[in-house]
Each structure stands twice: as C-alpha cells, then as structure tokens.
Write an enzyme that holds these catalytic residues in place. Structure first.
Site, PDB file in Angstrom:
ATOM      1  N   SER A  48      36.296  35.583  45.370  1.00  0.00           N
ATOM      2  CA  SER A  48      37.421  34.693  45.661  1.00  0.00           C
ATOM      3  C   SER A  48      37.910  34.869  47.088  1.00  0.00           C
ATOM      4  CB  SER A  48      38.561  34.950  44.669  1.00  0.00           C
ATOM      5  OG  SER A  48      38.138  34.666  43.351  1.00  0.00           O
ATOM      6  N   ASN A  49      37.851  36.090  47.619  1.00  0.00           N
ATOM      7  CA  ASN A  49      38.280  36.322  48.997  1.00  0.00           C
ATOM      8  C   ASN A  49      37.331  35.711  50.019  1.00  0.00           C
ATOM      9  OD1 ASN A  49      40.744  38.355  49.376  1.00  0.00           O
ATOM     10  ND2 ASN A  49      39.693  38.827  47.463  1.00  0.00           N
ATOM     11  N   LYS A 172      33.958  42.608  36.650  1.00  0.00           N
ATOM     12  CA  LYS A 172      35.012  42.890  37.613  1.00  0.00           C
ATOM     13  C   LYS A 172      36.327  42.462  36.993  1.00  0.00           C
ATOM     14  CE  LYS A 172      37.063  41.753  42.057  1.00  0.00           C
ATOM     15  NZ  LYS A 172      37.158  40.796  43.184  1.00  0.00           N
TER      16      LYS A 172
END
Length: 311
Positions: A48-49, A172
């Site tokens: 997402s980053n 994760k």
C-alpha cells in the site's frame, strides 16, 4: 510445498515520482540501496505504501524489475523482493502474480478484493485466495489491511484455513492485531507459514510472540533501527530493545497522523537527501513542517539513532 520468506525485517517501500508523476528511477534506486544497507531482509514493492493502485501494469512490472536489478548490481542478491498484488478480480490478480514472477519477485502479497464488500463472504474470500494461489507461479501470502479493504478484516480462523494451502505461505497483519498473530503463530508451523506484523508500533511484541518479524512502513525511514532492535532482542539485550521500540512506536503514530505515505516521503527526502514529496492523486502531499515541537523532538531522536547506527 512452497516455502515462506525467511523471518526478518521487510519494508513496503514507498515509490518516488518526479514532479510530473513519472517514476523517479534515481530516487527509487537510492532508496532501495539505503534500505538494503540498513539491514532489511526483503523489500515489498507495491504494498500500500508503494501506491500500487495508482500504477499501470507496466509500471508495476518495471518497479519490481528495477528493484531486483538494483539489489543484484550492488551486492544485495540475498535481499528478497516481494510483490504486492491483489486486484478487484481473480483474473487480474493472477495476471499480476505472473508479472511479478517474470520481473523477479519471489513471493506475492495478495490483498483481498473489496469493491463488492457485501459479496465478500468467508466462502468468497477462501475461494479467491485459493484460486489465486493455485495459479500463481510464486508462493502467495495474505495481506490483511482493513483500512484499504473497506473494513474487511480477516479473522485468524479464516487465515489459518488459507494457510493450509500448499502455495499460501504467510500473512501480513497490517491490522496490527497481536492476538490474531499469537493464534496464527501457535496454530501453523513456521516452516510453512510466516506471520508478519504490519506495524512498527507492534514490532517487538510480535517478535516476543515468535512472529516471523514485520513488514512495516516505518522501515522506509529507519531500517537500521529496526535491525538493531531485532539484534538486541536476539542477543538478550532487553532494555535496549525496549528503548528502540519506544522510539518506533512514537514515530509510527506521528507518520500515520500526518499523512502516511506522503509524510514518509517528505521525511525521507528531508533527512536523507533523495526523492521528493510527489504522490499520485487522490493522495495529498504532506510536509514535515506540520509536526509539533514535541513530535519533532521524537522524530529527531529516531533519525539521530538511525544515522548513528548506520555508521
């Protein structure tokens, strides 16, 4: 039976852009090398980053390949590259996994679809991840991040059921749920399933509970601090590890408060001299000038520790 990534420190790398929103190769390579020199075990490209949803398929493949080539060219062939995949259809996710393999990734981290949130029953979730894993040329992991999946939060029973699949090798937990991590660690063998925490503010507690480590956004800023914490814990230096965790916990909250991806880019650019603050819309740029004096002091403490530890 496929193998999970080895335990350790992984980073969902931010992806730098030029002012006109094109990929900034020089900044991306500088960032990859600072992370590798900081002691990361692997780099997650398009977590997402990494603004995965803002990239074309070609850009996603290019960023994975660029990361792998940069590591290999500078003596870091041992550092893994994991690809963030997962799209709103099973078909596209399968394509992204095939692309990831071709570009040099060893594992895929698969986000659960969420556009049709009411249709994502437990059976639908199980079917999606299993069908994707069946077709994937590389082992897959489950990416549980309710913030970006319309609140969809997989429970430990669902994840454990997925972990029985021979090509699903880890998770994760960006939900940061330590109870969930504990249940998974004690239900599934670490030789076949790796449970990673997804938040730096929970890193040491996850390690204490014998999780596989972390895939954490703050590693973009302070890879060496995370490495020193893990080494201190493994060496029995509890007070040192706890003090580093204190710094990470404060910095993690500050980064989240002031814009997440945009703030991390701004902080890296200011403190380490490469990259810029450009994000692709609808994300907004951020600035380190927003922080209060107290927050600035907390960030400065971590940055100074990072710089000192990197010498």
């Amino acid at each position: 039976m496929s193998s999970p990534p080895p335990p350790g420190i992984y980073v969902p790398a931010v992806l730098f852009f030029t002012d006109d929103e094109e990929l900034d190769d020089d900044a991306i390579k500088a960032h990859v090398l600072r992370l590798a020199r900081g002691g990361v075990t692997g780099i997650l490209v398009q977590g997402s980053n990494g603004e995965a949803q803002h990239l074309s398929h070609d850009e996603r493949k290019y960023a994975i390949r660029l990361t792998r080539q940069t590591l290999d060219a500078h003596g870091f062939a041992h550092v893994l590259v994991i690809a963030g995949t997962g799209a709103q259809s099973t078909r596209e996710t399968k394509k992204l996994n095939a692309d990831a393999k071709e570009a040099g990734a060893t594992h895929a981290l698969v986000l659960t679809p969420s556009t049709w949130r009411p249709s994502m029953t437990k059976d639908a979730i199980l079917r999606f991840h299993r069908e994707v894993a069946d077709a994937s040329p590389i082992p897959t992991m489950v990416y549980n991040f309710p913030v970006v999946t319309a609140g969809l939060d997989l429970d430990s029973d669902t994840i454990a059921e997925l972990g029985a699949h021979p090509n699903i090798v880890g998770v994760k937990l960006s939900c940061g749920h330590l109870g969930k991590l504990t249940r998974l660690v004690t239900a599934l063998p670490s030789s076949s399933f790796a449970t990673f925490i997804g938040r730096s503010d929970s890193f040491m507690p996850a390690v204490v509970m014998q999780g596989a480590g972390g895939i954490m956004a703050l590693v973009n800023v302070a890879p060496r601090a995370h490495r020193v914490l893990l080494d201190a814990w493994n060496a029995g230096r509890m007070d040192e590890a706890r003090d580093i965790q204190r710094m990470l916990s404060h910095a993690d909250a500050i980064c989240g408060k002031y814009g997440g991806i945009g703030f991390i880019k701004a902080l890296v650019a200011k403190e380490f001299g490469y990259g810029g603050v450009t994000v692709r819309g609808p994300l907004l740029q951020s600035s380190v000038d927003k922080v209060s004096a107290q927050e600035g002091n907390l960030l400065r403490e971590l940055i100074e520790f990072e710089l000192k530890s990197s010498k």
